[in-house]
Design a protein around this motif. Structure first.
Motif, PDB file in Angstrom:
ATOM      1  N   GLU A  21      -5.763  -0.837 -12.884  1.00 21.92           N
ATOM      2  CA  GLU A  21      -7.115  -0.586 -12.380  1.00 21.92           C
ATOM      3  C   GLU A  21      -7.370   0.894 -12.138  1.00 21.92           C
ATOM      4  O   GLU A  21      -8.453   1.409 -12.439  1.00 21.92           O
ATOM      5  N   GLU A  22      -6.384   1.597 -11.604  1.00 24.08           N
ATOM      6  CA  GLU A  22      -6.594   2.990 -11.219  1.00 24.08           C
ATOM      7  C   GLU A  22      -6.329   3.983 -12.357  1.00 24.08           C
ATOM      8  O   GLU A  22      -6.970   5.034 -12.411  1.00 24.08           O
ATOM      9  N   TYR A  23      -5.393   3.652 -13.240  1.00 19.38           N
ATOM     10  CA  TYR A  23      -4.950   4.629 -14.245  1.00 19.38           C
ATOM     11  C   TYR A  23      -4.990   4.093 -15.674  1.00 19.38           C
ATOM     12  O   TYR A  23      -4.608   4.793 -16.605  1.00 19.38           O
ATOM     13  N   ASP A  83      -2.092  10.419  -9.830  1.00 21.89           N
ATOM     14  CA  ASP A  83      -3.401  11.062  -9.665  1.00 21.89           C
ATOM     15  C   ASP A  83      -3.454  12.398 -10.407  1.00 21.89           C
ATOM     16  O   ASP A  83      -4.326  12.599 -11.259  1.00 21.89           O
ATOM     17  N   SER A  87       0.826  -1.210   0.000  1.00 21.69           N
ATOM     18  CA  SER A  87       0.000   0.000   0.000  1.00 21.69           C
ATOM     19  C   SER A  87       0.858   1.257   0.000  1.00 21.69           C
ATOM     20  O   SER A  87       0.485   2.274  -0.606  1.00 21.69           O
ATOM     21  N   ALA A  92       0.687   7.070  -6.467  1.00 18.66           N
ATOM     22  CA  ALA A  92      -0.540   7.862  -6.572  1.00 18.66           C
ATOM     23  C   ALA A  92      -0.257   9.356  -6.491  1.00 18.66           C
ATOM     24  O   ALA A  92      -0.966  10.164  -7.105  1.00 18.66           O
ATOM     25  N   THR A  97      -3.048  11.895 -14.301  1.00 19.68           N
ATOM     26  CA  THR A  97      -4.234  11.375 -14.981  1.00 19.68           C
ATOM     27  C   THR A  97      -5.267  12.468 -15.201  1.00 19.68           C
ATOM     28  O   THR A  97      -5.850  12.585 -16.291  1.00 19.68           O
ATOM     29  N   TYR A 111      -2.612  -2.581  -9.774  1.00 17.53           N
ATOM     30  CA  TYR A 111      -3.038  -1.292  -9.221  1.00 17.53           C
ATOM     31  C   TYR A 111      -3.008  -0.205 -10.292  1.00 17.53           C
ATOM     32  O   TYR A 111      -3.974   0.555 -10.456  1.00 17.53           O
ATOM     33  N   GLN A 166       2.027   1.828  -3.559  1.00 22.09           N
ATOM     34  CA  GLN A 166       0.921   2.376  -4.342  1.00 22.09           C
ATOM     35  C   GLN A 166       0.693   3.850  -4.025  1.00 22.09           C
ATOM     36  O   GLN A 166       0.445   4.656  -4.934  1.00 22.09           O
TER      37      GLN A 166
END
Length: 222
Positions: A132-134, A63, A52, A59, A66, A129, A55
């Motif tokens: 899925e997130e980016y 974040d 975590s 991020a 993106t 990760y 990640q």
């Protein structure tokens, strides 16, 4: 008197530097807590695990990147009224988005080193990760590049995009060394934007290069 960064920021800043210098596997939580001058309980409390924490380090860059990149692609698509966006404009937009993000975080070099680690050392959890997130912004960009390069087979486009990204990551993560060489050997003072201006025609030419000749057929052993 300057205010000390809070515990979460100190842990993230320290983890980012150590991951970039040593890699993920070689950096233990004890290394991080010792350097950040916090105890292991603080890391567990704020992040729960090393996975975590990794990640969370990504991020901080991905974040804002993106958000900026989606907004920039929205503008491009509006400007071209749904038509094909030229490859050079797509690459310029990506480069501009990459350069804008570190102003909100730490350094461009750090961002590039993290991206390099994501390619070379990413463990399964990190790949999942990021996807899925980016994944949506990278999928969107890849589709726009596909429309701009219809002559390329999908497999060839895949390789060229990764060659291009590897070139950009290597160049910008080694920015300090390249600047020193340019200044000492050629008397040039190079800004980041100067470097990107020189890099852009190289990567555009690479994407537009003729297809390689087919590999010669192998002869069957008699």
């Amino acid at each position: 008197m300057a205010q000390q960064p809070d515990t979460v920021t100190r842990i993230l800043d320290t983890a980012e530097v150590l991951f970039a210098e040593r890699g993920f596997a070689e950096t233990s939580l004890r290394h991080i807590t010792s350097k950040a001058k916090v105890n292991l309980a603080a890391v567990n409390y704020h992040f729960g695990s090393k996975k975590s924490l990794i990640q969370a380090v990504f991020a901080r860059y991905l974040d804002p990147f993106t958000v900026r990149f989606h907004a920039a692609l929205d503008e491009l698509e509006a400007d071209h009224a749904g038509g094909v966006i030229p490859l050079e404009e797509l690459l310029e937009t990506m480069a501009r988005s990459v350069l804008e993000v570190p102003a909100e975080r730490n350094s461009l070099k750090g961002f590039m080193r993290l991206l390099g680690l994501a390619y070379s050392q990413a463990q399964g959890h990190l790949r999942r990760y990021i996807q899925e997130e980016y994944g949506s912004v990278f999928t969107r960009f890849t589709e726009l590049v596909r429309r701009a390069t219809p002559e390329l087979p999908d497999a060839e486009r895949f390789w060229r995009l990764h060659f291009m990204l590897g070139t950009v990551i290597f160049t910008l993560s080694g920015l300090d060394a390249l600047r020193d060489i340019a200044e000492k050997d050629y008397g040039e003072h190079v800004s980041v934007r100067d470097l990107v201006r020189r890099l852009r025609p190289v990567v555009v030419a690479a994407m537009n290069a003729p297809l390689p000749e087919p590999a010669p057929a192998r002869r069957e052993a008699g």
